[in-house]
Write a protein that holds these residues in place. Structure first.
Motif, short mmCIF file in Angstrom:
data_model
loop_
_atom_site.label_atom_id
_atom_site.label_comp_id
_atom_site.label_asym_id
_atom_site.label_seq_id
_atom_site.Cartn_x
_atom_site.Cartn_y
_atom_site.Cartn_z
N LEU A 197 5.76 -1.42 -5.42
CA LEU A 197 7.16 -1.65 -5.77
C LEU A 197 7.99 -0.37 -5.62
N GLY A 198 9.02 -0.43 -4.84
CA GLY A 198 9.90 0.71 -4.60
C GLY A 198 9.61 1.46 -3.32
N THR A 199 8.42 1.21 -2.72
CA THR A 199 8.06 1.97 -1.52
C THR A 199 8.88 1.54 -0.31
N GLY A 200 9.18 0.25 -0.20
CA GLY A 200 9.93 -0.22 0.97
C GLY A 200 11.32 0.36 1.02
N GLU A 201 12.04 0.32 -0.10
CA GLU A 201 13.39 0.88 -0.15
C GLU A 201 13.37 2.38 0.13
N ALA A 202 12.35 3.07 -0.43
CA ALA A 202 12.27 4.52 -0.23
C ALA A 202 11.98 4.87 1.22
N LEU A 203 11.04 4.14 1.84
CA LEU A 203 10.71 4.41 3.24
C LEU A 203 11.89 4.07 4.16
N GLU A 204 12.58 2.98 3.85
CA GLU A 204 13.72 2.59 4.67
C GLU A 204 14.80 3.68 4.66
N LYS A 205 15.09 4.20 3.50
CA LYS A 205 16.08 5.26 3.39
C LYS A 205 15.61 6.54 4.07
N ALA A 206 14.33 6.87 3.87
CA ALA A 206 13.80 8.11 4.46
C ALA A 206 13.74 8.01 5.98
N ARG A 207 13.43 6.82 6.50
CA ARG A 207 13.37 6.67 7.95
C ARG A 207 14.73 6.89 8.59
N GLN A 208 15.78 6.51 7.89
CA GLN A 208 17.13 6.70 8.43
C GLN A 208 17.50 8.18 8.51
N GLU A 209 16.96 8.98 7.57
CA GLU A 209 17.35 10.39 7.49
C GLU A 209 16.29 11.35 8.04
N PHE A 210 15.01 10.98 7.91
CA PHE A 210 13.94 11.96 8.19
C PHE A 210 12.82 11.39 9.08
N GLU A 211 13.07 10.42 9.93
CA GLU A 211 11.95 9.77 10.63
C GLU A 211 11.09 10.75 11.41
N PRO A 212 11.62 11.73 12.16
CA PRO A 212 10.74 12.68 12.85
C PRO A 212 9.85 13.46 11.89
N VAL A 213 10.40 13.83 10.74
CA VAL A 213 9.61 14.56 9.75
C VAL A 213 8.52 13.66 9.17
N LEU A 214 8.83 12.40 8.91
CA LEU A 214 7.84 11.45 8.41
C LEU A 214 6.67 11.33 9.37
N LEU A 215 6.95 11.24 10.66
CA LEU A 215 5.88 11.14 11.65
C LEU A 215 5.05 12.42 11.69
N GLU A 216 5.72 13.54 11.55
CA GLU A 216 5.00 14.82 11.49
C GLU A 216 4.09 14.87 10.26
N MET A 217 4.60 14.42 9.14
CA MET A 217 3.81 14.38 7.91
C MET A 217 2.59 13.47 8.08
N PHE A 218 2.79 12.32 8.71
CA PHE A 218 1.68 11.39 8.92
C PHE A 218 0.60 12.01 9.80
N GLU A 219 1.01 12.76 10.78
CA GLU A 219 0.05 13.33 11.73
C GLU A 219 -0.65 14.57 11.19
N GLN A 220 0.06 15.37 10.35
CA GLN A 220 -0.47 16.69 10.00
C GLN A 220 -0.85 16.88 8.53
N TRP A 221 -0.43 15.98 7.66
CA TRP A 221 -0.61 16.21 6.22
C TRP A 221 -1.52 15.13 5.63
N PRO A 222 -2.76 15.47 5.28
CA PRO A 222 -3.69 14.46 4.74
C PRO A 222 -3.15 13.74 3.51
N PHE A 223 -2.39 14.45 2.65
CA PHE A 223 -1.86 13.81 1.46
C PHE A 223 -0.99 12.61 1.81
#
Length: 894
Positions: free
Chosen positions: A746-772
């Protein structure tokens, strides 16, 4: 005679199986066990009942192929059954899911199985990798400092009876024997034995008649030690030593033991009024009794085997002139252990007339004669004898000691405040509970530095206060080696820690027992650095610590408080800050992870979860809770336990020697954004809208869980109230039963949607490089794969008042959006693509969990129409079976 079947041959339960076929895959084993179960049902209830069960199964399979009409047919068929018919059908699908678990467990320990998800290869792979990435000195030091402390806890939603667990273990043995069978006659005999065990399970009542006591739960925990861990520890150590010798330039010392074991069963009194000082005392005695019983078996074998004449001068000086020096020494140890066991038996039975003496009270009494024998055998050239059964026994003593398992004590911080408040009022110096934090700390440190007693001899405390004092006195009277640490739940301030230390001292504790604050809520996690920092500033406190501080990180309550992203990020930042603080004061920090099996409680595959921790957080070793059904799934079989130990070892070594990257500032900004956004949505629904709690209680079996005889602990910390009073496990368990899994997303969809609009390249970088971050998303994937909106909708249709059903529609819409946002972000764009094994497992299980959910909805409806769950009725039992079956099917449910 071989087992035959009348079942069709199209799907797992109904797949025909010829006796000459070998069970060489998990699907084959599921088919075999399902077929035998069908035969058992037919023999017990007739072909008509079996055909009914098979018809339900076929429709459930069809409904999984997106046939809407089949779902409607399935629902109509199941809801038309009588209570008695529902019980039989629920038992059939529940038992099948338990058999599927057995097949999967066996598959994971089958030596011929691809061990991509196993443990030993992970550890060996790391050791091989370390040759080029880690210096030999650093690797040796990392191994020497390797520390794994497994803390077994009871489970308020664990429903499996010990007798059935034992039968399931025997079935696993049968699958292994079947694979190794040499001829058709041997295979037929093994299949007959499988049929015998499945029939035994079917004709055994799988549901407890009464709620277990804390002592019952402790004995359940002891059975895992007796049947599995006792054999797993030496097997793991033998493999680990061999691996180190093969893959490195050094070997580890003989007395090296990275494993230790702790229990909360009988020691966790947080919100459980049934755990008293007397209960803890009984559990401590029972644990040592089990240890003596197990050591007695080992020492008797050693007495039988070590008939050797030659010995060292050191041993000769101890035993004198004798032709059997080893036997003479070990017979004395055997007799001491035997007498100690007899004494403990008498104590537990309340027999005050027994003349047996409590001889073996400390681990050193076991170690000294065994190590003397080992040194003598090595000195006289009998290394192979020294490193056989004797070494296995020594490893057990190093790991388990005289107590077998240490007992942690846990209590809520408010109970300690209550003691001091009542005491200060009696002394006429005010009400401790009303003082400021600064005044509390000043008072506590003054008293801790004082030599005079604080508690008057004539003080008569209230019953609840007397119980806390009795627990502290029990700690003072108990061998420190039998106890773990003292955990303070809902710790908020430095005074919460100092209060426990003062109470322990006032009750006569002569040693500095480690006291660990448990930071559980979002605010507490955010405040943890300042709390520990205040304590570290105190000269008295640092002296008390003797260089080591335990801190427990709460996963369950933080997720219940703030939701998935906010809790995970707060846990990460708290650990990071505490690691830096400990380094500043040169104090060894041991972080204690209060994880559970579910994502809502911090659950994730062990290896990836540990590698996603902040750099340096594993330097003090790993201390982690293992709870309820996860104990069975990870340690219930010897080879499963060895795999789990191997995974932990590999992850800790890699985390310390090849740590993950520190998060970049841009990653931190994104996590702050995700946390803030998701927490606002989560709290806005769960905590701030008063109409949500009535919906939750109508749409899930939460109310019924509190009435059914599951765990010893009440489902609530306090009576009444809303979600905040509900314990985290029943909160998560209730949503798992309805297949919404709401706390974990609960709350993850709204948070990801907002973050994708502002930080999508950073999110992809985090997915690729940050185990956490990658681990967080994989945890969400697993949750989404187990959600079933159409089933959750069924709960709404039949259980929720019409004016509250808008909640379900809105929440299912949020779930759909959360899945969409994750799928769009993850490069593979398909759920569970990275874990095909788990994906296949879920696919196999779904047609067998679905009927249980539908039955549960109807049983809840009937139950609520009656006004209550009537104890002992067929309806109540059928409801319990559906709860057990859904839990077995989803596996990590609490």
């Amino acid at each position: 005679m071989t087992v035959t079947t009348k079942l069709p041959t199209s799907e797992p339960v109904g797949t025909g199986f010829k006796a000459e076929a070998t069970a060489d895959s998990v699907r084959d084993n599921i088919r075999l066990l399902g077929r035998v179960l069908g035969q058992t049902i037919s023999q017990a209830h007739g072909d008509e009942v079996l055909e009914q069960v098979e018809s339900i199964r076929k429709i459930a399979v069809a409904s999984r192929k997106e046939e809407a009409a089949a779902r409607e047919d399935l629902t109509q068929l199941l809801t038309s059954l009588s209570d008695e018919q529902m019980l039989i059908v629920a038992r059939a699908f529940n038992q099948f899911l338990n058999l599927a678990n057995i097949a999967e467990q066996y598959q994971s320990i089958d030596p011929s199985h691809d061990l991509a998800h196993g443990g030993e290869d992970v550890l060996r792979t790391f050791l091989q990798r370390s040759k080029t990435e880690v210096s030999s000195v650093d690797l040796q030091q990392g191994l020497q400092e390797l520390s794994i402390e497994l803390v077994f806890t009871a489970h308020p939603t664990e429903v499996s009876r010990r007798t059935l667990i034992q039968k399931h273990q025997l079935l696993t043995d049968c699958l292994g024997a079947l694979k190794g069978a040499q001829d058709e006659e041997q295979k037929d005999e093994i299949i007959e034995r499988i049929g015998d065990l499945v029939a035994q399970a079917w004709h055994t009542d799988e549901i407890r008649e009464r709620r277990p006591t804390p002592v019952d739960e402790a004995k359940w925990g002891f059975s895992v030690f007796e049947s599995s861990l006792w054999y797993a520890v030496p097997k793991f150590m033998r493999r680990l030593h061999k691996m180190v010798e093969q893959e490195t330039e050094f070997s580890m010392p003989r007395d090296w033991m990275p494993l230790s074991f702790v229990s909360w069963m009988g020691g966790d009194r947080d919100g459980n009024p049934f755990v008293t000082a007397e209960v803890s005392k009984e559990v401590l005695y029972s644990s040592r009794w089990m240890a003596m019983d197990l050591y007695l078996r080992d020492v008797e074998k050693l007495c039988s085997e070590l008939s050797i004449v030659n010995c060292s001068e050191e041993l000769r000086l101890v035993v004198g002139e004798t032709s059997e020096p080893y036997r003479d020494l070990l017979r004395k140890l055997r007799d001491d252990i035997h007498e100690t066991r007899d004494c403990l038996t008498a104590v537990l039975k309340g027999d005050s007339n027994s003349r047996a003496r409590d001889v073996v009270t400390h681990t050193a009494q076991l170690l000294e004669p065994l190590e003397l024998c080992h040194r003598s055998l090595m000195e006289t050239g009998l290394e192979n004898v020294a490193n056989g059964l004797l070494r296995d026994t020594l490893w057990r003593v190093y790991a388990f000691g005289a107590p077998m398992v240490k007992l942690d004590i846990r209590q809520d911080s408010e109970r300690h405040t209550e003691v001091l408040s009542e005491l200060t009022r009696y002394l006429g110096i005010g009400d401790y509970a009303q003082w400021t934090e600064q005044n509390k700390q000043s008072f506590l440190l003054t008293e801790l530095n004082s030599r005079r007693p604080l508690i008057p001899a004539d003080w008569q405390p209230s019953e609840s206060v007397a119980e806390v004092v009795a627990t502290c006195r029990l700690i003072a009277q108990t061998d420190p080696g039998a106890l773990g640490i003292y955990i303070i739940s809902m710790a908020k301030y430095a005074s919460d820690v100092l209060a426990v230390q003062l109470l322990l001292r006032e009750c006569g504790c002569q040693y500095p027992m480690s006291v660990a604050p448990l930071f559980e809520t979002l605010d507490d996690l955010n405040r943890s650095e300042s709390v520990i920092g205040e304590l570290f500033k105190s000269d008295w406190y640092r002296g008390y610590l003797q260089g080591q501080q335990h801190v427990m990180i709460g996963y369950s309550d933080s997720a219940k408080d703030a939701g998935f992203f906010a809790a995970g990020w707060a846990q990460y930042r708290a650990q990071e800050a505490l690691v830096n603080l400990a380094q500043k004061y040169d104090i060894k920090l041991v972080l204690f992870h209060g994880r559970g099996g579910t994502v809502g409680r911090g659950g994730a595959p062990a290896h990836s979860a540990l590698l996603s921790q902040p750099p340096g957080s594993l330097a003090g070793g790993l201390r982690v809770t293992e709870q309820g059904e996860m104990i069975r799934f990870k340690y219930g079989l010897t080879d499963l336990a060895v795999q789990s130990m191997s995974r932990f070892s590999a992850a800790i070594l890699e985390g310390n020697l090849l740590p993950p990257p520190k998060p970049k500032p841009s990653w931190r900004e994104v996590m702050d954004n995700l946390s803030e956004s998701s927490c606002a949505v989560y709290r806005g629904i769960v905590r701030e809208d008063p109409s949500f709690v009535p919906y939750f209680r109508a749409a899930t079996p939460e109310q019924e869980l509190g009435k059914l005889p599951l765990g010893s602990r009440p489902t609530k910390r306090k009576p009444g109230g809303g979600v905040e009073t509900l314990r985290a496990i029943p909160w998560i368990f209730a949503w798992s039963q309805s297949r919404m899994m709401l706390p974990a997303w609960l709350g993850t969809g709204e948070a990801l949607e907002k973050a994708r609009q502002e930080f999508e390249p950073v999110l992809l970088e985090m997915f690729e490089q940050w185990p956490f971050f990658r681990t967080r998303l994989s945890m969400l994937e697993m949750v989404f794969a187990k959600t079933e909106p159409w089933l959750a909708s069924l709960y709404d249709q039949h259980l929720v008042p019409e004016d509250q059903r808008h909640w379900g529609e809105a929440l299912r819409g949020r779930l759909a959006n959360s899945i969409h946002q994750l799928v769009e972000l993850v490069p593979s764009h398909r759920l569970m693509e990275s874990d095909p094994q788990l994906k296949a497992s879920i696919k196999i299980r779904n047609p067998y969990i679905d009927p249980l959910n539908i039955l549960q909805v109807e049983l809840l409806r009937r139950s609520r129409e009656c006004g209550e769950v009537c104890g002992g009725t067929v309806l109540e039992k059928a409801l319990m079976v559906t709860i057990a079956g859904v839990a077995a099917g989803l596996r990590n449910t609490g």
